[in-house]
Write a protein that holds these residues in place. Structure first.
Motif, PDB file in Angstrom:
ATOM      1  N   PRO A   6       0.925  -1.252   0.107  1.00  0.00           N
ATOM      2  CA  PRO A   6       0.049  -0.059  -0.048  1.00  0.00           C
ATOM      3  C   PRO A   6       0.531   1.359   0.052  1.00  0.00           C
ATOM      4  CG  PRO A   6       0.164  -0.760   2.101  1.00  0.00           C
ATOM      5  CD  PRO A   6       0.599  -1.925   1.270  1.00  0.00           C
ATOM      6  N   ASN A   7       0.289   2.457  -0.029  1.00  0.00           N
ATOM      7  CA  ASN A   7       0.755   3.776  -0.122  1.00  0.00           C
ATOM      8  C   ASN A   7       1.855   3.995   0.979  1.00  0.00           C
ATOM      9  OD1 ASN A   7       1.571   6.228  -0.707  1.00  0.00           O
ATOM     10  ND2 ASN A   7      -0.280   7.184  -0.754  1.00  0.00           N
ATOM     11  N   ILE A   8       2.756   4.010   1.056  1.00  0.00           N
ATOM     12  CA  ILE A   8       3.866   4.214   2.038  1.00  0.00           C
ATOM     13  C   ILE A   8       4.623   5.821   1.822  1.00  0.00           C
ATOM     14  CG2 ILE A   8       5.922   3.638   3.231  1.00  0.00           C
ATOM     15  CD1 ILE A   8       5.215   0.718   2.028  1.00  0.00           C
ATOM     16  N   ASN A  40      -6.778   3.285  -0.446  1.00  0.00           N
ATOM     17  CA  ASN A  40      -4.959   2.932  -0.787  1.00  0.00           C
ATOM     18  C   ASN A  40      -4.348   4.265   0.323  1.00  0.00           C
ATOM     19  OD1 ASN A  40      -2.895   2.066  -1.633  1.00  0.00           O
ATOM     20  ND2 ASN A  40      -2.655   3.869  -2.809  1.00  0.00           N
ATOM     21  N   ASP A  41      -4.763   5.479  -0.111  1.00  0.00           N
ATOM     22  CA  ASP A  41      -4.163   6.408   0.635  1.00  0.00           C
ATOM     23  C   ASP A  41      -4.283   6.503   2.168  1.00  0.00           C
ATOM     24  OD1 ASP A  41      -3.922   7.673  -1.721  1.00  0.00           O
ATOM     25  OD2 ASP A  41      -5.603   8.997  -1.522  1.00  0.00           O
ATOM     26  N   HIS A  42      -5.216   5.743   2.778  1.00  0.00           N
ATOM     27  CA  HIS A  42      -5.367   5.617   4.199  1.00  0.00           C
ATOM     28  C   HIS A  42      -5.010   4.236   4.724  1.00  0.00           C
ATOM     29  CE1 HIS A  42      -8.044   9.107   3.264  1.00  0.00           C
ATOM     30  NE2 HIS A  42      -7.265   9.479   4.588  1.00  0.00           N
ATOM     31  N   ASN A  43      -4.365   3.520   3.835  1.00  0.00           N
ATOM     32  CA  ASN A  43      -3.688   2.235   4.469  1.00  0.00           C
ATOM     33  C   ASN A  43      -5.005   1.243   5.004  1.00  0.00           C
ATOM     34  OD1 ASN A  43      -1.212   2.736   3.413  1.00  0.00           O
ATOM     35  ND2 ASN A  43      -0.580   3.904   5.267  1.00  0.00           N
ATOM     36  N   PHE A  46      -4.088  -2.503   4.895  1.00  0.00           N
ATOM     37  CA  PHE A  46      -2.999  -2.841   5.868  1.00  0.00           C
ATOM     38  C   PHE A  46      -3.472  -2.745   7.286  1.00  0.00           C
ATOM     39  CE2 PHE A  46       0.014  -0.861   9.230  1.00  0.00           C
ATOM     40  CZ  PHE A  46       0.857  -2.165   9.184  1.00  0.00           C
ATOM     41  N   TYR A 114       4.772  -1.273  13.735  1.00  0.00           N
ATOM     42  CA  TYR A 114       4.389  -0.075  13.626  1.00  0.00           C
ATOM     43  C   TYR A 114       5.473   1.227  13.978  1.00  0.00           C
ATOM     44  CZ  TYR A 114      -0.472  -2.144  13.322  1.00  0.00           C
ATOM     45  OH  TYR A 114      -1.469  -2.888  13.402  1.00  0.00           O
ATOM     46  N   TYR A 177       4.776  -5.105   3.167  1.00  0.00           N
ATOM     47  CA  TYR A 177       4.391  -3.675   3.778  1.00  0.00           C
ATOM     48  C   TYR A 177       5.488  -3.117   4.860  1.00  0.00           C
ATOM     49  CZ  TYR A 177       2.145   0.504   5.898  1.00  0.00           C
ATOM     50  OH  TYR A 177       1.909   1.628   6.204  1.00  0.00           O
ATOM     51  N   LYS A 181       8.696  -0.056   4.295  1.00  0.00           N
ATOM     52  CA  LYS A 181       8.415   0.862   5.216  1.00  0.00           C
ATOM     53  C   LYS A 181       9.956   0.876   6.018  1.00  0.00           C
ATOM     54  CE  LYS A 181       6.071   2.787   9.156  1.00  0.00           C
ATOM     55  NZ  LYS A 181       4.932   2.756   9.888  1.00  0.00           N
TER      56      LYS A 181
END
Length: 190
Positions: A6-8, A40-43, A46, A114, A177, A181
């Motif tokens: 997803p978007n990172i 996607n923008d808000h994950n 994930f 996290y 993911y 990160k």
């Protein structure tokens, strides 16, 4: 950087919008693609996957540390060529406790991921191995499939075990993911 993760930090979003710095939701043209871009923008994928995995691991891990939990997995573990040695070495109750502790440790590593993504990678790798082993029990556990009018179907037990195939995919997604990160954090520190 994989497009599967997803978007990172807008990196994937920028890639998906062909080099622009805008998030995909800014360039989405209809409500369906705007919804997908917002997710996607808000994950969201994930968050749902990681929180769901943590809750499942904590709950299942603690249950395996009870007598009914240990007794419930005896037929599964005893028939598995990949893990039956475990019960032979430790016995069903200590063996089940060790499996439960492994699940709890993996959950804690995912939560730690996290803030320390490499811990999440380790947690995801542990769950990938665990769920791979349990998903193979579909083949080795008596009663996982039944015959109805000459056609083989998965029984409730087989369907229960088959969910672990999906959990392997969720675990690999978490590895990806957290790995992405971790790469971003490594690149920032250079």
């Amino acid at each position: 950087m994989s497009r599967i993760a997803p978007n990172i930090d807008n990196h994937v979003g920028a890639t998906l919008s062909q080099g622009s710095s805008a998030r995909p939701s800014k360039s989405a043209k209809n409500s369906l693609t705007r919804l997908a871009a917002w997710l996607n923008d808000h994950n969201v994928a994930f968050l749902v996957t990681s929180i769901g995995m943590v809750v499942m691991l904590l709950w299942a891990g603690s249950y395996k540390m009870t007598a009914p939990g240990a007794e419930g997995i005896i037929p599964l573990v005893s028939n598995s060529p990949l893990i039956s040695w475990h019960f032979k070495l430790f016995g069903p109750y200590v063996g089940s406790d060790l499996i439960g502790l492994t699940e709890i440790a993996a959950a804690l590593l995912i939560v730690t991921g996290y803030v320390r993504p490499k811990a999440g990678v380790i947690g995801g790798l542990i769950t990938t191995a665990m769920f791979f082993i349990t998903s193979t029990m579909i083949i080795t556990t008596p009663g996982a499939t039944i015959s109805v009018h000459g056609i083989r179907y998965m029984s409730f037990l087989g369907l229960f075990l088959f969910k672990d195939v999906i959990s392997v995919g969720a675990s690999l997604y978490l590895v990806s993911y957290f790995g992405n990160k971790a790469i971003l954090l490594e690149n920032r520190s250079e």
